[in-house]
Design a protein around this motif. Structure first.
Motif, PDB file in Angstrom:
ATOM      1  N   ALA A  85       0.813  -1.216   0.000  1.00 38.33           N
ATOM      2  CA  ALA A  85       0.000   0.000   0.000  1.00 38.33           C
ATOM      3  C   ALA A  85       0.847   1.267   0.000  1.00 38.33           C
ATOM      4  CB  ALA A  85      -0.927  -0.007   1.224  1.00 38.33           C
ATOM      5  N   TYR A  86       2.069   1.200   0.503  1.00 37.27           N
ATOM      6  CA  TYR A  86       2.918   2.387   0.570  1.00 37.27           C
ATOM      7  C   TYR A  86       3.733   2.607  -0.709  1.00 37.27           C
ATOM      8  CZ  TYR A  86       6.254  -1.261   1.923  1.00 37.27           C
ATOM      9  OH  TYR A  86       7.014  -2.409   1.965  1.00 37.27           O
ATOM     10  N   VAL A  87       3.562   1.746  -1.706  1.00 38.02           N
ATOM     11  CA  VAL A  87       4.267   1.901  -2.973  1.00 38.02           C
ATOM     12  C   VAL A  87       3.306   2.387  -4.048  1.00 38.02           C
ATOM     13  CG1 VAL A  87       5.529   0.730  -4.830  1.00 38.02           C
ATOM     14  CG2 VAL A  87       6.039   0.211  -2.436  1.00 38.02           C
ATOM     15  N   GLU A  88       3.648   3.486  -4.699  1.00 38.60           N
ATOM     16  CA  GLU A  88       2.839   4.026  -5.780  1.00 38.60           C
ATOM     17  C   GLU A  88       3.584   3.876  -7.102  1.00 38.60           C
ATOM     18  OE1 GLU A  88       1.902   8.009  -4.476  1.00 38.60           O
ATOM     19  OE2 GLU A  88       0.754   7.284  -2.741  1.00 38.60           O
ATOM     20  N   GLN A  89       2.826   3.779  -8.210  1.00 35.61           N
ATOM     21  CA  GLN A  89       3.421   3.562  -9.522  1.00 35.61           C
ATOM     22  C   GLN A  89       3.100   4.744 -10.426  1.00 35.61           C
ATOM     23  OE1 GLN A  89       2.476  -0.385 -11.140  1.00 35.61           O
ATOM     24  NE2 GLN A  89       1.829  -1.029  -9.095  1.00 35.61           N
ATOM     25  N   PHE A  90       4.100   5.138 -11.208  1.00 34.91           N
ATOM     26  CA  PHE A  90       3.846   6.249 -12.123  1.00 34.91           C
ATOM     27  C   PHE A  90       4.742   6.148 -13.346  1.00 34.91           C
ATOM     28  CE2 PHE A  90       7.119   7.640  -9.179  1.00 34.91           C
ATOM     29  CZ  PHE A  90       8.010   8.376  -9.947  1.00 34.91           C
ATOM     30  N   THR A  91       4.333   6.879 -14.373  1.00 38.23           N
ATOM     31  CA  THR A  91       5.043   6.923 -15.645  1.00 38.23           C
ATOM     32  C   THR A  91       5.175   8.378 -16.062  1.00 38.23           C
ATOM     33  OG1 THR A  91       4.098   4.802 -16.282  1.00 38.23           O
ATOM     34  CG2 THR A  91       5.008   6.140 -18.055  1.00 38.23           C
ATOM     35  N   GLY A  92       6.280   8.727 -16.721  1.00 34.36           N
ATOM     36  CA  GLY A  92       6.422  10.095 -17.196  1.00 34.36           C
ATOM     37  C   GLY A  92       7.764  10.327 -17.860  1.00 34.36           C
ATOM     38  N   TRP A  93       8.022  11.586 -18.180  1.00 32.91           N
ATOM     39  CA  TRP A  93       9.245  11.966 -18.900  1.00 32.91           C
ATOM     40  C   TRP A  93       9.742  13.311 -18.398  1.00 32.91           C
ATOM     41  CZ3 TRP A  93       8.859  16.382 -22.095  1.00 32.91           C
ATOM     42  CH2 TRP A  93       7.549  16.863 -22.290  1.00 32.91           C
ATOM     43  N   ASN A 205      16.196  23.931 -14.162  1.00 29.73           N
ATOM     44  CA  ASN A 205      15.502  23.110 -13.164  1.00 29.73           C
ATOM     45  C   ASN A 205      14.682  22.072 -13.916  1.00 29.73           C
ATOM     46  OD1 ASN A 205      15.413  26.117 -11.716  1.00 29.73           O
ATOM     47  ND2 ASN A 205      15.883  24.433 -10.318  1.00 29.73           N
ATOM     48  N   PRO A 206      15.081  20.800 -13.893  1.00 27.80           N
ATOM     49  CA  PRO A 206      14.336  19.802 -14.671  1.00 27.80           C
ATOM     50  C   PRO A 206      12.900  19.671 -14.203  1.00 27.80           C
ATOM     51  CG  PRO A 206      15.897  18.740 -13.189  1.00 27.80           C
ATOM     52  CD  PRO A 206      16.192  20.201 -13.138  1.00 27.80           C
ATOM     53  N   ILE A 207      12.030  19.339 -15.149  1.00 28.45           N
ATOM     54  CA  ILE A 207      10.605  19.130 -14.874  1.00 28.45           C
ATOM     55  C   ILE A 207      10.250  17.694 -15.228  1.00 28.45           C
ATOM     56  CG2 ILE A 207       8.245  19.830 -15.452  1.00 28.45           C
ATOM     57  CD1 ILE A 207       9.403  22.551 -16.287  1.00 28.45           C
ATOM     58  N   PHE A 208       9.540  17.032 -14.340  1.00 23.27           N
ATOM     59  CA  PHE A 208       9.026  15.694 -14.632  1.00 23.27           C
ATOM     60  C   PHE A 208       7.548  15.821 -14.968  1.00 23.27           C
ATOM     61  CE2 PHE A 208       7.133  11.576 -13.636  1.00 23.27           C
ATOM     62  CZ  PHE A 208       7.982  10.731 -14.345  1.00 23.27           C
ATOM     63  N   HIS A 209       7.160  15.232 -16.108  1.00 23.17           N
ATOM     64  CA  HIS A 209       5.792  15.313 -16.611  1.00 23.17           C
ATOM     65  C   HIS A 209       5.108  13.955 -16.434  1.00 23.17           C
ATOM     66  CE1 HIS A 209       7.045  19.098 -18.499  1.00 23.17           C
ATOM     67  NE2 HIS A 209       8.123  18.444 -18.875  1.00 23.17           N
ATOM     68  N   VAL A 210       4.114  13.916 -15.551  1.00 26.95           N
ATOM     69  CA  VAL A 210       3.403  12.675 -15.251  1.00 26.95           C
ATOM     70  C   VAL A 210       2.464  12.330 -16.400  1.00 26.95           C
ATOM     71  CG1 VAL A 210       1.731  11.574 -13.704  1.00 26.95           C
ATOM     72  CG2 VAL A 210       3.529  13.070 -12.766  1.00 26.95           C
ATOM     73  N   THR A 211       2.542  11.083 -16.866  1.00 25.46           N
ATOM     74  CA  THR A 211       1.576  10.594 -17.863  1.00 25.46           C
ATOM     75  C   THR A 211       0.568   9.619 -17.242  1.00 25.46           C
ATOM     76  OG1 THR A 211       3.179   8.903 -18.553  1.00 25.46           O
ATOM     77  CG2 THR A 211       3.119  10.944 -19.823  1.00 25.46           C
ATOM     78  N   THR A 212       1.015   8.777 -16.312  1.00 25.02           N
ATOM     79  CA  THR A 212       0.086   7.926 -15.543  1.00 25.02           C
ATOM     80  C   THR A 212       0.528   7.914 -14.086  1.00 25.02           C
ATOM     81  OG1 THR A 212       1.353   5.874 -15.869  1.00 25.02           O
ATOM     82  CG2 THR A 212      -0.319   6.404 -17.525  1.00 25.02           C
TER      83      THR A 212
END
Length: 277
Positions: A85-93, A205-212
């Motif tokens: 439950a404490y682990v979340e999943q994400f995708t992005g660039w 300053n890098p930006i991370f863009h969430v897709t999921t």
């Protein structure tokens, strides 16, 4: 020690020109959100781990207890993987827009051979070929280089360079520039040419863009999913952390490629040991 002469090379193009889109892949229209201070863990380290110079889409697991992340090498369209439950999943660039820039005075360096005048009466004039190396370096706020894809990063940071930008900043184009000059050396004196360059730092300053973005709800390995597709379900997709940055440093240059700065002729008294008498 006294200065013999001083000459300032002035840029053919104003220093402020051409810096609007200096380092970056273009960021999307939506404004990014600074998440620094919103978590109990280090978000600067998070951004510098996510954005190491790459621009491809990658999948990640994050332990929200401490902010540690691990890349998931399974394709983005793979079925959801059951996790605690404490682990979340994400995708992005990642993108790397220019966030600020400034100029500063670089250290003096010797750019000519030393000329010796061991006479007692006549000033000696010589033609000198100045050799100035234009330098480029990239550093980051985390320190060290482990995990940073420096070769890729260099290409990424220069992809949006405009013509005017290329004529005012030598980053990614380190080379040696030479020019003839004259040097007058008084009797019993040794002299040399030094160069004090004008340097520019451009920060990204890098930006991370969430897709999921998703996590399981209702207990460990429940099989029930919440899929907000925003960063931690907070309604924003594009994140940065202001303490995470890359600094690209290089010479300010004239339109002919020569570095901007001050050439200084400096002399010292020649000793008997220097001249042999």
């Amino acid at each position: 020690m006294r200065k013999l002469k001083k000459k300032v090379a002035t840029p053919a193009i104003g220093l402020a020109a051409g810096l609007v889109s200096v380092v970056a892949l273009a960021a999307p229209a939506s404004a990014e959100t600074n998440i620094r201070g919103t978590e109990s863990w280090n978000t600067d380290k998070l951004l510098m781990t996510l954005c190491t110079g790459n621009t491809g889409v990658h999948n990640w697991f994050i332990d929200v207890r401490n902010g540690s992340i691990v890349r998931n090498n399974i394709d983005a369209d793979q079925a959801r993987l059951k996790t605690p439950a404490y682990v979340e999943q994400f995708t992005g660039w990642c993108s790397y827009p220019k966030s600020s820039s400034w100029t500063w005075a670089g250290p003096q360096t010797q750019i000519s051979n030393q000329v010796m005048n061991c006479g007692y009466r006549v000033t000696q004039s010589e033609s000198i070929t100045k050799s100035i190396t234009k330098t480029s370096t990239t550093t980051n706020s985390v320190g060290g280089s482990a995990g940073v894809e420096w070769n890729i990063l260099k290409d990424v940071l220069s992809v949006q360079a405009t013509a005017s930008y290329e004529h005012t900043w030598s980053w990614s184009k380190a080379s040696t520039w030479t020019q003839s000059d004259s040097l007058s050396v008084p009797p019993r004196t040794k002299a040399q040419l030094n160069f004090a360059p004008l340097m520019r730092t451009v920060r990204s300053n890098p930006i991370f863009h969430v897709t999921t973005y998703m996590w399981e709800i209702g207990g460990d390995y429940s099989g029930n999913w919440w899929v907000p597709n925003t960063w931690r379900g907070r309604g924003y997709k594009d994140i940065t952390s202001y303490g995470a940055y890359y600094d690209a440093k290089a010479n300010v240059i004239n339109s002919d490629g020569s570095p901007v700065g001050t050439t200084i002729a400096i002399d010292h008294a020649a000793s008997k040991a220097d001249c042999g008498f």
